[in-house]
Every structure is written in C-alpha cells, then in structure tokens.
Scaffold this active site. Structure first.
Site, PDB file in Angstrom:
ATOM      1  N   GLN A 177      36.226  19.404 -14.070  1.00 43.45           N
ATOM      2  CA  GLN A 177      36.572  20.520 -13.188  1.00 43.45           C
ATOM      3  C   GLN A 177      35.437  20.886 -12.227  1.00 43.45           C
ATOM      4  O   GLN A 177      35.654  21.643 -11.290  1.00 43.45           O
ATOM      5  CB  GLN A 177      36.969  21.745 -14.018  1.00 43.45           C
ATOM      6  CG  GLN A 177      38.202  21.560 -14.865  1.00 43.45           C
ATOM      7  CD  GLN A 177      39.481  21.345 -14.067  1.00 43.45           C
ATOM      8  OE1 GLN A 177      39.541  21.612 -12.867  1.00 43.45           O
ATOM      9  NE2 GLN A 177      40.530  20.876 -14.733  1.00 43.45           N
ATOM     10  N   SER A 197      37.197  12.538 -13.585  1.00 47.77           N
ATOM     11  CA  SER A 197      38.612  12.172 -13.488  1.00 47.77           C
ATOM     12  C   SER A 197      39.019  12.033 -12.031  1.00 47.77           C
ATOM     13  O   SER A 197      38.607  12.823 -11.182  1.00 47.77           O
ATOM     14  CB  SER A 197      39.474  13.243 -14.170  1.00 47.77           C
ATOM     15  OG  SER A 197      40.844  12.979 -13.968  1.00 47.77           O
ATOM     16  N   SER A 198      39.847  11.050 -11.751  1.00 51.93           N
ATOM     17  CA  SER A 198      40.311  10.797 -10.381  1.00 51.93           C
ATOM     18  C   SER A 198      41.416  11.761  -9.941  1.00 51.93           C
ATOM     19  O   SER A 198      41.379  12.290  -8.832  1.00 51.93           O
ATOM     20  CB  SER A 198      40.823   9.354 -10.297  1.00 51.93           C
ATOM     21  OG  SER A 198      41.593   9.136  -9.147  1.00 51.93           O
ATOM     22  N   HIS A 199      42.382  12.009 -10.821  1.00 52.35           N
ATOM     23  CA  HIS A 199      43.571  12.756 -10.368  1.00 52.35           C
ATOM     24  C   HIS A 199      43.333  14.256 -10.177  1.00 52.35           C
ATOM     25  O   HIS A 199      44.208  14.970  -9.688  1.00 52.35           O
ATOM     26  CB  HIS A 199      44.767  12.509 -11.303  1.00 52.35           C
ATOM     27  CG  HIS A 199      44.700  13.220 -12.613  1.00 52.35           C
ATOM     28  ND1 HIS A 199      45.372  14.390 -12.855  1.00 52.35           N
ATOM     29  CD2 HIS A 199      44.051  12.912 -13.753  1.00 52.35           C
ATOM     30  CE1 HIS A 199      45.143  14.773 -14.104  1.00 52.35           C
ATOM     31  NE2 HIS A 199      44.345  13.892 -14.666  1.00 52.35           N
ATOM     32  N   THR A 235      40.240  -5.916 -17.756  1.00 51.37           N
ATOM     33  CA  THR A 235      40.131  -6.202 -16.323  1.00 51.37           C
ATOM     34  C   THR A 235      40.182  -4.900 -15.535  1.00 51.37           C
ATOM     35  O   THR A 235      41.079  -4.083 -15.729  1.00 51.37           O
ATOM     36  CB  THR A 235      41.287  -7.125 -15.878  1.00 51.37           C
ATOM     37  OG1 THR A 235      41.254  -8.309 -16.666  1.00 51.37           O
ATOM     38  CG2 THR A 235      41.185  -7.463 -14.411  1.00 51.37           C
ATOM     39  N   CYS A 323      47.035  20.022 -21.188  1.00 56.33           N
ATOM     40  CA  CYS A 323      47.143  19.397 -22.512  1.00 56.33           C
ATOM     41  C   CYS A 323      47.417  20.414 -23.611  1.00 56.33           C
ATOM     42  O   CYS A 323      47.664  20.058 -24.749  1.00 56.33           O
ATOM     43  CB  CYS A 323      45.866  18.625 -22.830  1.00 56.33           C
ATOM     44  SG  CYS A 323      45.645  17.214 -21.730  1.00 56.33           S
TER      45      CYS A 323
END
Length: 390
Positions: A177, A197-199, A235, A323
């Site tokens: 955050q 975090s990306s999103h 990968t 969550c």
C-alpha cells in the site's frame, strides 16, 4: 458505478495494457532459452527489474518477480529464515498485517517458531517501547507492514528497522500500500526484504516483486543447483512483468502531484460528509497516513450493510482488506486499535484513485446521505413502535 476501492485493486492503465499486448505478441520467447527469441525476452525482464529497482533506489539484481504480494511475502520471509540454518527462533509481527502475512505467521508457529504480536496504538502505530521489550536473544525476524491497508497509517520503518538491526533482527515489510504513494528508498528504510504488488498500482494482476537486501545471506525456498541465487522456480511471465514495470514507472513519476490531488479530494469529501445530520468518525493517524485510504465509521449502521447499500446505489466501497471481506468476524484492524466489536463492525473504507474527481463528490454525498436517511428513519420508526407497545 463510482469506484472507491483502489486499495483492493486498480484497473490496469492503458499504457500498461499496451505494453502487455505488445510484449505478448513480439517477445514471446522463454527468457531462459539461449536463442535470439529467448535473449530478447531476457532483455525485457532485465529492463523491467532495472525500472522497479530505480523506483526503490536499489540494484536490479536484488529485485525478483513473483505472482503477487502474497507469494512475495511467503518467499521473502522463508528466504530470510533459511539464511539462519535453523528451524526455530522468535518472530515478531503486528495484529494489523494483511491476512497473507498473518496466516504465514500461524504456519511458522505450527512449524516451531515462537511468535509475538506487538500492539498498536489507537491510530494503528506500532508501540515502539513494547517492540523494544519484545526483542529477545533468540529473536530472528520481524514483519511489519509499511502502510496499513484499512486506515492508511504509515509505520516509521526506518526507526523500527534501525533498532532491530542493532539487535541483529531481520525486518521484512509488506510495502503493497505504500509503493507508488510514498517514497520507498531501501538504502534508508532499514529493511531486509519488501513485498510489492502490480495490481495495486494500475498494473496487471498475477504479478508482484520482492527486493532482497544483498547484505543478508538469504537462501531461496526452492534450491536451484544451477543458480543458487534464483529466487523462485518457473518461467518468468515476461509480458506481465513488463506491464508491471510500466505501471511502477508511471505511478512513481506522478506520485507527488497525484497524491496532492487525492488529498484535496479527500478533504473536500470529508468536509461535505461532516455537514450531514449523521455522525461520522474518521479512523486515521493525525499526521502519518496516505491520503488515498480513508477509514470511516457511521455509528449505528453496520459497515457490511452500508457497503451493500452503496453498491446498490452505484458506489463501490469496502469494509476493509479484500482478503477479509465476507468474514463474519469484526474487522481486525479496528479491534487492534481498541474498538469494541460493534464499532469494528461499523467500519467502511474508501480508497481513491486516478479515476476519482471532485465532480463525483456531490453524487457520493447524495447517495450516502440517502442510505443513512433511510436507515436511521427505519431505526427510529422501530424504536417508536417498541416504545408504544411497552
């Protein structure tokens, strides 16, 4: 729908999506392959690590990509603990961590580690004196989030980390955050690992990153006989990583301007909310908070009910960390900062993003005012009815 739940997730930005599509089409090679297609993909992976590292004042070789913040925290904490060569010791965390970290500490407890939970004050700030008293000879690691996802409190990680390092204790921090909202300089933050975090920053879902302090001899969870410093197997998802790096660059470049704009929006919304005929309680630190997260209580109305009514009215808000939503238990951050069960159940969170504009405030106020009016009229009607029957 007016979206006010950016702390849960953000829509992917046009630029990040464009990069994702372009890399997917033209750089599909496996970055571990030795041919030109693989080399091109590897170059993009390395450039993405360089971009993320640049936002943290870090070296690219210390940045590792994951499937998201939950995996980041899991791998980072275990990699730090693996460096000790022992499977026991004393750990410290807080009661207001994200569920992914909280659940990981429950797992570590089952594995034989002893876990202490340091208290937070009424604003969600770690009790530093208590933290000092909790540290023991066998304390090996602490995990303390940088910014709370529900009330936005910023922890003084530099001070906490400096003390812990003096005592030989490693520090991991969930910076999900804080990334893109406040400066993160790993050279001055006194941490040994951080999770990203990306999103949460207008990048794609399914991607995160870890920075590992090169001064710590960490050991990967899954050893690789060919590469002892490979953070995780598998990968790399090059298009997603490239889109994440693009989003990270954009949000950090525009951070100061955007956070100032959101602060003005937040202040205006609060000014209008306090004009209503209903009590509103703002749950925040007096000074150390990120402006994009706004924790509120409307005494007398359950947060879950208010959130569902808002959804019906075209407002997307939440009752806390995504969550934790749907849980029958009262909000953990609220109980940790001293609220009783009823107060904890009243909590709602608004979190702002780049789509939110000043022009939306009258609509937000109108919709919330209507919900509160209907609810309290119904409550008062029932009270009158009960009074007449007794």
């Amino acid at each position: 729908m007016i979206y006010l739940d950016h702390a849960a997730t953000t829509p992917i930005s046009d630029k990040a999506l464009e990069v994702y599509v372009n890399v997917s089409k033209h750089y599909f090679g496996n970055p571990s392959s030795m041919h030109d297609e693989g080399s091109s993909a590897k170059q993009i992976l390395e450039a993405s690590a360089k971009t993320i590292a640049g936002t943290l004042n870090a070296r690219p070789k210390d940045v590792f990509f994951t499937s998201g913040a939950s995996e980041s925290s899991f791998l980072a904490i275990y990699s730090l603990l693996n460096s000790l060569g022992e499977e026991s010791g004393h750990l410290i965390t807080t009661p207001i961590e994200h569920s992914s970290v909280r659940n990981l500490f429950l797992k570590l407890k089952q594995e034989g580690y002893e876990v202490s939970v340091v208290s937070v004050n009424e604003y969600g700030e770690v009790d530093f004196e208590e933290l000092k008293n909790l540290v023991r000879e066998d304390t090996v690691l602490a995990s303390i989030q940088h910014v709370n996802s529900e009330i936005g409190t910023i922890q003084d990680l530099a001070r906490i980390g400096a003390f812990l390092h003096e005592k030989g204790v490693m520090l991991h921090s969930d910076c999900v955050q804080s990334f893109g909202r406040i400066p993160i300089d790993v050279q001055t933050l006194n941490v040994d690992a951080i999770s990203l975090s990306s999103h949460k920053i207008y990048g794609p879902k399914g991607c995160g990153a870890v920075w590992m302090n090169p001064k710590v001899e960490w050991k990967p969870v899954f050893p690789d006989t060919d590469n002892q410093k490979k953070f995780k197997p598998g990968t790399a998802d090059v298009p997603t990583v490239a889109a994440f790096a693009t989003a990270a660059k954009l949000i950090t470049q525009n951070r100061v301007t955007e956070q100032h704009r959101i602060l003005k929006l937040r202040e205006q919304l609060l000014a209008e909310l306090t004009k209503l005929d209903y009590e509103v309680v703002v749950e925040q630190h007096p000074r150390e908070y990120v402006p994009n997260i706004l924790g509120l209580r409307f005494p007398g109305i359950e947060g879950q009910f208010f959130m569902l009514e808002c959804s019906q009215a075209g407002l997307a808000i939440s009752t806390g960390s995504a969550c934790q939503v749907g849980s029958e238990k009262p909000n953990k951050t609220m109980t940790a900062i001293g609220k009783d069960e009823q107060e904890a159940r009243e909590f709602v969170r608004l979190s702002f993003g780049k789509e939110n504009q000043m022009e939306q405030i009258p609509q937000i106020i109108e919709k919330m005012s209507g919900i509160l009016k209907r609810h309290f009229e119904k409550v008062n009607h029932h009270k009158k009815k009960e009074g007449m029957t007794t």
